[in-house]
Structures are given as structure tokens and as C-alpha cells.
Design an enzyme around this catalytic site. Sequence first.
Site, PDB file in Angstrom:
ATOM      1  CB  SER A   1      -0.774  -0.009   1.266  1.00  0.00           C
ATOM      2  OG  SER A   1      -1.833  -1.062   1.146  1.00  0.00           O
TER       3      SER A   1
HETATM    4  N1  SAH Z   1      -0.497  -5.168   3.952  1.00  0.00           N
HETATM    5  C1  SAH Z   1       0.180  -5.253   2.943  1.00  0.00           C
HETATM    6  C2  SAH Z   1      -0.824  -5.025   1.798  1.00  0.00           C
HETATM    7  C3  SAH Z   1      -0.890  -6.314   0.937  1.00  0.00           C
HETATM    8  S1  SAH Z   1      -1.869  -6.563  -0.301  1.00  0.00           S
HETATM    9  C4  SAH Z   1       1.322  -3.873   3.063  1.00  0.00           C
HETATM   10  O1  SAH Z   1       1.732  -3.708   3.857  1.00  0.00           O
HETATM   11  O2  SAH Z   1       1.210  -3.266   2.061  1.00  0.00           O
HETATM   12  C5  SAH Z   1      -3.374  -7.734   0.498  1.00  0.00           C
HETATM   13  C6  SAH Z   1      -2.877  -9.012   0.907  1.00  0.00           C
HETATM   14  O3  SAH Z   1      -3.912  -9.548   1.238  1.00  0.00           O
HETATM   15  C7  SAH Z   1      -2.390  -9.587  -0.317  1.00  0.00           C
HETATM   16  O4  SAH Z   1      -1.254 -10.236  -0.083  1.00  0.00           O
HETATM   17  C8  SAH Z   1      -3.167 -10.875  -0.487  1.00  0.00           C
HETATM   18  O5  SAH Z   1      -2.728 -12.233  -0.793  1.00  0.00           O
HETATM   19  C9  SAH Z   1      -3.963 -11.000   0.942  1.00  0.00           C
HETATM   20  N2  SAH Z   1      -4.984 -11.620   1.028  1.00  0.00           N
HETATM   21  C10 SAH Z   1      -6.151 -11.426   0.158  1.00  0.00           C
HETATM   22  N3  SAH Z   1      -7.153 -12.292   0.909  1.00  0.00           N
HETATM   23  C11 SAH Z   1      -6.971 -12.684   1.890  1.00  0.00           C
HETATM   24  C12 SAH Z   1      -7.388 -13.694   2.841  1.00  0.00           C
HETATM   25  N4  SAH Z   1      -8.618 -14.012   2.733  1.00  0.00           N
HETATM   26  N5  SAH Z   1      -6.699 -14.013   4.040  1.00  0.00           N
HETATM   27  C13 SAH Z   1      -5.585 -13.576   3.971  1.00  0.00           C
HETATM   28  N6  SAH Z   1      -4.805 -12.877   3.178  1.00  0.00           N
HETATM   29  C14 SAH Z   1      -5.540 -12.109   1.877  1.00  0.00           C
END
Ligand code: SAH
Length: 225
Positions: free
Chosen positions: A71
Amino acid sequence: MLFGGKKESEIDYTSLREQMVDRQLAGRGVKDKCVLSAMRSVPRHLFVPDNYCGEAYDDNPLPIGHEQTISQPFIVASMTEHLDIDHDSKVLEIGTGCGYQTAVLAEIAREVCTIEIIPSLLDNARENFKTLCYRNIKTRLGDGSCGWPEEAPFDGIIVTAAAPRVPEALLEQLEENGVMVIPLGSGMGYSQDLVKVRRTSQGPVQEFLYHVRFVPMRGEVEGGG
Ligand code: SAH
């Protein structure tokens, strides 16, 4: 590798980070001292793929593989600020990704539990936590929409993938007066609503924060309305 004519080793990441905090965060209204200090400490460039190191402190999200993103710095800081956590808090994060948001939370909270659904992203995040010697992060592979009942209750829950609705299991795992910050909606562009849900003795109280664009949540919530 060259970035704007500079070798990677010549980039002054510390001053890029200072500029990021001053211009993108404090300059846009992020006030919490703990959040600003965490954003000043965590080396964001170590969480992005090597070919994006030079852009790590830019004012935008970046790809981390598997069609997922890290993000934008402002979103990480703002969501963390809205969680209202301190050094006694236990926090749950859904969507570890590269682990950057997790690390920011771990700078502030007593303990951070984080769940990721894509195995290789979690492997990579675990390596990052090990390299940076975080001892207050617990990780789990799986569908985060069910939360982590064995570790509940949590003082704060942060969801970093967009869900069609607030997952009931997560609400149940929130401490009374605890806060969940979650993007809701399945639309494209900046059409999702970032909401803050506080669990009160009278039930959940939901507040709209602003529009966002997150990757969709996978797993059980997928396809739900
Ligand atoms: N927190 C991160 C953003 C990651 S993007 C940061 O520091 O920028 C969102 C993430 O959520 C992805 O890695 C995706 O694989 C994960 N994700 C999507 N659906 C999910 C679920 N049901 N359970 C756990 N992780 C999930």
C-alpha cells in the site's frame, strides 16, 4: 542497478524516508507521534522487490508479485492511526503481503498476529521479519476472513484487502471498544469505502473514513454480496 543515475548503494534511504514522513504523512494530517516514528523507522525499501527499491518512498502503491501490492505510505500510516493502538495492544492483520504494514504495527503494538493466503508472499514476509529481528510478530498461512480465534481477542484488527462486507468472525474477535479498519466494496478504481468499526457494548458502530482502492479479499468472502 541505476536509479536516476545513482547506484542503489548511493541512495540515501534515511533522508527519503524523512521526506516521505514530512510531505506525505505529517503534511497531510497524520498526527500520531508513534505512527510517524514507526514510519520513520521501518526500512520500506527492504519490503519491495529489488527492482523497485528506488521507488520505495514514492507516494504510491507498488507491485509485490502475484497481482498484489504494497500500500501507499499514506494509507499505511492513516489506517494505523485510525486503529487507536498503543504499546499494550494486540493487533490482528489480514493480508500480510510483503509484511510492511505488519512491521509498522509491530513498532507500536505489543503483539501483531498476521494472516496471509498466498504461501510465497508469506515466506518472503517471514524472511523480512527475521532479517529485521522482529520478535512480536506471529504469522499464519490461511484465509484471514475467519480470523485467528486461538489468539483472540484483539484490541485492533486491520484488513488490507477489500471485502464485500465486515466478516462476522472478525467482529467477534474484537475486544470491547476495539477498532477494526477495513476497506469495503468490490468496485474498481477508488470506489471502495474505508470504514472504521468500533465494537461497543451496544453493538458495532461504523464510521466512513474515505474512498480507497485495494485488491479484493480472496477465500470465503469471495463472490459474497
Ligand atoms: N498489508 C500489505 C498489503 C498487502 S495487499 C502492505 O503492507 O502493503 C493484500 C494482501 O492480502 C495480499 O497479499 C493478499 O494475498 C492478501 N489476502 C487476500 N485475501 C486474503 C485472505 N482471505 N486472507 C489472508 N490474506 C488475504
